[in-house]
Motif scaffolding. Structure first.
Motif, PDB file in Angstrom:
ATOM      1  N   CYS A  97       1.818   5.563   0.502  1.00 47.08           N
ATOM      2  CA  CYS A  97       1.564   5.727   2.090  1.00 47.08           C
ATOM      3  C   CYS A  97       0.368   7.134   1.804  1.00 47.08           C
ATOM      4  O   CYS A  97      -0.002   7.568   0.793  1.00 47.08           O
ATOM      5  CB  CYS A  97       2.368   7.078   2.639  1.00 47.08           C
ATOM      6  N   GLN A  98       0.141   6.964   3.304  1.00 47.15           N
ATOM      7  CA  GLN A  98      -1.743   7.514   2.658  1.00 47.15           C
ATOM      8  C   GLN A  98      -1.865   9.316   3.222  1.00 47.15           C
ATOM      9  O   GLN A  98      -2.797   9.334   3.017  1.00 47.15           O
ATOM     10  CB  GLN A  98      -2.397   6.443   4.437  1.00 47.15           C
ATOM     11  N   SER A 152       4.714   3.214   2.041  1.00 51.35           N
ATOM     12  CA  SER A 152       4.123   2.839   3.054  1.00 51.35           C
ATOM     13  C   SER A 152       5.368   2.269   3.586  1.00 51.35           C
ATOM     14  O   SER A 152       5.349   1.015   3.273  1.00 51.35           O
ATOM     15  CB  SER A 152       2.827   2.598   3.401  1.00 51.35           C
ATOM     16  N   LYS A 173       0.449   9.987  -0.593  1.00 52.61           N
ATOM     17  CA  LYS A 173      -0.070   8.696  -1.596  1.00 52.61           C
ATOM     18  C   LYS A 173       1.048   9.116  -3.039  1.00 52.61           C
ATOM     19  O   LYS A 173       0.529   8.943  -4.700  1.00 52.61           O
ATOM     20  CB  LYS A 173      -1.701   9.228  -2.789  1.00 52.61           C
ATOM     21  N   TRP A 196      -2.156   5.489  10.675  1.00 53.16           N
ATOM     22  CA  TRP A 196      -1.758   5.821   9.420  1.00 53.16           C
ATOM     23  C   TRP A 196      -0.913   4.869   8.972  1.00 53.16           C
ATOM     24  O   TRP A 196       0.362   4.358   9.268  1.00 53.16           O
ATOM     25  CB  TRP A 196      -1.537   7.412   9.074  1.00 53.16           C
ATOM     26  N   GLU A 214       1.141  -1.066  -0.198  1.00 54.88           N
ATOM     27  CA  GLU A 214       0.019   0.024  -0.389  1.00 54.88           C
ATOM     28  C   GLU A 214       0.505   1.141   0.010  1.00 54.88           C
ATOM     29  O   GLU A 214       1.929   1.186   0.601  1.00 54.88           O
ATOM     30  CB  GLU A 214      -0.887  -0.289   1.677  1.00 54.88           C
TER      31      GLU A 214
END
Length: 565
Positions: free
Chosen positions: A174-175, A182, A178, A197, A172
């Motif tokens: 990085c929140q 991550s 983006k 997060w 995924e």
């Protein structure tokens, strides 16, 4: 160049805009910029360990930079007594050492502040893939020292056009940004709630930098970076502030609970009212607006070229070193002026980057120095421009773009607007050396003003009126602006000072009788704009001159307006 110089080298790092544009909080934008400048400082100090290296630019201070703003730019040019291959190898090795220093900082966060790594071994690879570095190394043969910096600047600009970075692989992204993969989870405040997060290495560093002892020591013991409201309304809360950037008493409790200021919160309103030490115990409209200032020097290259033409080849090395020192001193001066808000009080503004002829800073719109005196963002701009010319001479200029926006307006949008005001407007004016300011109201309305620093009285009258309005308890700007709009066509045809005086006597007698100083500033603004003063240049477009002043009054009306958003 001395007789032993065998090679020249240039280096640049990025991507600066990509690091800044994802910032949601001031501390993220600050450290995003500071990180790259600190990276360059560490890199250059690593290279300085080799006594065969000599930096042409930037000048590197012996003392480590302990200011909370970056002083070192994103590029350097050096000479060496070693071969091109040896220099290239040296730069690459120094780059690896520097990156390792920051990778270790990031990994050191593991297990602290709710941070849990799940891809710790990927930190170095991700950071290495994201940081866009370019190196140009050439033999000294055929390179003249008088144009070496300009030549390498052009080479580095060309390499930057072909940059790209590797995103890597991850379950995924990085929140936060983006963009990057991550590597860890962390507890981050989102509004008034903490959320888990997934974050990339860079966002981890930007969010938690001031929790790291090495970073705290680097910036003279700062433990907290102020939010937008803390910067915009600094005069309301400075009495609560402690030396480490935190606060005491009721404000500390409030920020521990809420993380950021909310001007509509009854609890915060009471904190302001109960503080009898501050000069302003009422939340004013301008307290809710933060300014981002961007500045860039004008005519630096032409100045170096002009002065170098009169120098002997043997004198060039010393001249370049002295000029680099001047640019470094300019950065130190700019830090002091932004931090002290034009020499008002220590630690009022928040300079982010102040390297050489570039400035980036968070600033309040205004600050009361006493009950009857106020300093504005215009004063800061004037001080920066004046100091720059005092140091480098009147042949140069400093263009400035300022974006003023509601404290909850997206930070990245406000930053981009300040860049647009600087590079899209100020530096495109004839002669440059210009101040361009944009105001975005919370209601969605816009206002914009442009002034040349070469016409200081016009800017001074505008600033004087702004101060008079901000200090006044009466809301007179709305009625003044409305009446002037009614007589717009009449104003266009005024040709003498006497006619202008009669116009103001007939239409603003109440304000004149009451001794309201603001009306004198308005009158003088029209006098200068219409070229009625004998010292002014003749005006070829009366209609545009009147419109410019009305736009300036509209800007002040919006900024100081009493109406709620």
């Amino acid at each position: 160049m001395n007789d032993n110089t065998l090679s020249y080298a240039g280096f640049t790092i990025g991507p600066i805009n990509d690091v800044l544009k994802h910032a949601r909080k001031t501390r993220e934008m600050w450290f995003g910029s500071y990180f790259l400048s600190w990276y360059m400082e560490e890199f250059e100090r690593e290279l300085q360990k080799n006594n065969k290296i000599n930096f042409l630019t930037p000048f590197i201070e012996k003392k480590e930079n302990d200011r909370r703003a970056g002083l070192y730019p994103d590029r350097f040019v050096l000479t060496s007594e070693q071969s091109s291959d040896e220099v290239l190898n040296l730069i690459e090795k120094a780059g690896d050492e520097t990156r390792k220093f920051f990778v270790d900082l990031i990994k050191g966060l593991d297990g602290k502040y709710g941070i849990k790594f799940f891809a710790k071994t990927d930190v170095d690879k991700i950071l290495n893939g994201f940081l866009q570095t370019n190196i140009v190394v050439l033999p000294a043969d055929g390179i003249q020292e008088d144009n070496a910096i300009e030549k390498f600047w052009n080479y580095l600009d060309a390499t930057e056009e072909h940059r790209h970075f590797t995103l890597g692989k991850s379950e995924e992204t990085c929140q936060r940004c983006k963009t990057l993969p991550s590597v860890a989870t962390a507890e981050v405040m989102d509004g008034e709630k903490e959320k888990i997060w997934k974050l990339c290495p860079l966002c981890l560093l930007k969010l938690f930098a001031l929790e790291i002892v090495d970073v705290q020591n680097k910036v003279s013991g700062r433990h907290r970076y102020p939010s937008t409201g803390e910067i915009s309304a600094v005069e309301l809360i400075e009495e609560y502030r402690t030396e480490d950037g935190w606060y005491r008493g009721s404000l500390k409790k409030y920020l521990e609970k809420h993380d950021e200021i909310d001007f509509n919160d009854k609890e915060f309103i009471e904190i302001v009212k109960n503080n009898t030490k501050i000069r302003c115990q009422e939340i004013k409209p301008y307290h809710k607006y933060i300014a981002i200032l961007n500045a860039d020097g004008d005519g630096i290259g032409n100045l170096v070229k002009k002065e170098s033409e009169s120098l002997q080849t043997s004198e060039m090395g010393n001249y370049i070193n002295e000029f680099s020192k001047k640019l470094f001193q300019s950065g130190v001066d700019n830090f002091d002026l932004c931090s002290s808000y034009s020499s008002s009080v220590k630690d009022i503004g928040e300079p982010i980057y102040v390297g050489g002829d570039d400035v980036l800073a968070f600033l309040p719109v205004a600050y009361h120095t006493s009950d009857k005196r106020i300093t504005t963002i215009i004063d800061v701009a004037l001080a920066l421009n004046t100091k720059f010319k005092e140091l480098l001479g009147q042949d140069v200029g400093l263009s400035i773009g300022i974006s003023i926006a509601y404290y909850k307006h997206p930070l990245a949008v406000t930053l981009e607007k300040s860049r647009e005001m600087l590079f899209g407007i100020a530096k495109n004016q004839v002669g440059r050396d210009t101040l361009a300011i944009h105001l975005k109201k919370h209601s969605g309305n816009d206002a914009q003003v442009i002034f040349s620093f070469r016409e200081p009285e016009r800017l001074g009258q505008f600033n004087g009126l702004l101060k008079a309005i901000l200090l006044s308890e009466e809301d007179l700007m709305g009625s003044i602006h409305y009446n002037l709009l009614r007589f717009k066509n009449l104003l266009i045809h005024i040709e003498t000072t006497e006619q202008l005086t009669n116009f103001f006597d007939n239409n603003f007698s109440d304000q004149l009788k009451s001794g309201y100083t603001g009306i004198d500033y308005v009158k003088r603004m029209f006098e200068l704009a219409l070229g009625l003063d004998m010292r002014c240049s003749p005006v070829t477009d009366q209609k545009k001159a009147v419109k410019d002043v009305l736009d300036q009054l509209w800007f002040i009306k919006f900024l100081a307006g009493k109406e709620e958003e």
